[in-house]
Design a protein around this motif. Structure first.
Motif, mmCIF file in Angstrom:
data_model
loop_
_atom_site.group_PDB
_atom_site.id
_atom_site.type_symbol
_atom_site.label_atom_id
_atom_site.label_comp_id
_atom_site.label_asym_id
_atom_site.label_seq_id
_atom_site.Cartn_x
_atom_site.Cartn_y
_atom_site.Cartn_z
ATOM 1 N N THR A 17 -1.076 2.841 -2.898
ATOM 2 C CA THR A 17 -0.485 1.979 -2.115
ATOM 3 C C THR A 17 0.935 2.376 -1.612
ATOM 4 O O THR A 17 1.597 1.749 -0.835
ATOM 5 N N ARG A 18 1.527 3.463 -2.361
ATOM 6 C CA ARG A 18 2.867 3.917 -2.088
ATOM 7 C C ARG A 18 3.040 4.744 -0.832
ATOM 8 O O ARG A 18 3.794 4.213 -0.046
ATOM 9 N N ARG A 19 2.508 5.818 -0.549
ATOM 10 C CA ARG A 19 2.531 6.712 0.708
ATOM 11 C C ARG A 19 1.145 6.965 1.072
ATOM 12 O O ARG A 19 0.305 7.175 0.409
ATOM 13 N N ILE A 20 1.374 7.429 2.282
ATOM 14 C CA ILE A 20 0.060 7.718 3.051
ATOM 15 C C ILE A 20 -0.606 8.986 2.503
ATOM 16 O O ILE A 20 -1.905 9.083 2.365
ATOM 17 N N ASP A 21 0.407 10.020 2.058
ATOM 18 C CA ASP A 21 -0.037 11.384 1.575
ATOM 19 C C ASP A 21 -0.801 11.172 0.361
ATOM 20 O O ASP A 21 -1.995 11.723 -0.235
ATOM 21 N N LEU A 22 -0.311 10.079 -0.504
ATOM 22 C CA LEU A 22 -1.059 9.626 -1.845
ATOM 23 C C LEU A 22 -2.083 9.037 -1.712
ATOM 24 O O LEU A 22 -3.100 9.223 -2.333
ATOM 25 N N ALA A 23 -2.068 8.126 -0.585
ATOM 26 C CA ALA A 23 -3.637 7.557 -0.299
ATOM 27 C C ALA A 23 -4.725 8.252 -0.160
ATOM 28 O O ALA A 23 -5.902 8.181 -0.496
ATOM 29 N N ASP A 43 -7.595 0.270 4.459
ATOM 30 C CA ASP A 43 -6.115 0.749 4.949
ATOM 31 C C ASP A 43 -5.832 0.655 6.424
ATOM 32 O O ASP A 43 -6.763 0.789 7.281
ATOM 33 N N GLU A 45 -4.219 2.520 8.082
ATOM 34 C CA GLU A 45 -4.095 4.079 8.596
ATOM 35 C C GLU A 45 -5.673 4.496 8.821
ATOM 36 O O GLU A 45 -6.360 4.568 7.941
#
Length: 83
Positions: A17-23, A43, A45
């Motif tokens: 839930t923190r950043r798109i790259d981590l998701a 999500d 995105e």
């Protein structure tokens, strides 16, 4: 951490839930539990939704017998199982 198979479920949920790259990394993690993939599958995105949904679908799909292999007892080599 997002791609580590030993990362606890609650940490994966938080990281996703923190950043798109981590998701994205969480969604691509082959050891990620199905319950963690539920959130990325919804999500906002589109790329994250696509990857998470694809990972969940691939896990649920049965493996066709023609792709299964067995060990040939005499030689120890892999042979395709025609059944």
């Amino acid at each position: 951490m997002a791609f580590n198979g030993a990362t606890p479920t609650n940490v994966l949920n938080d990281v996703a839930t923190r950043r798109i790259d981590l998701a994205l990394l969480v969604a691509l993690n082959p050891d990620c539990p199905d319950e963690v993939l539920g959130a990325p599958a919804n999500d906002a995105e589109p790329l994250i939704r696509f990857i998470a949904t694809g990972m969940r679908t691939n896990r649920a799909a049965p493996i066709p017998p023609r792709y299964l292999t067995r060990i040939a007892p005499a030689t120890g080599s892999k042979a395709l199982d025609p059944t």
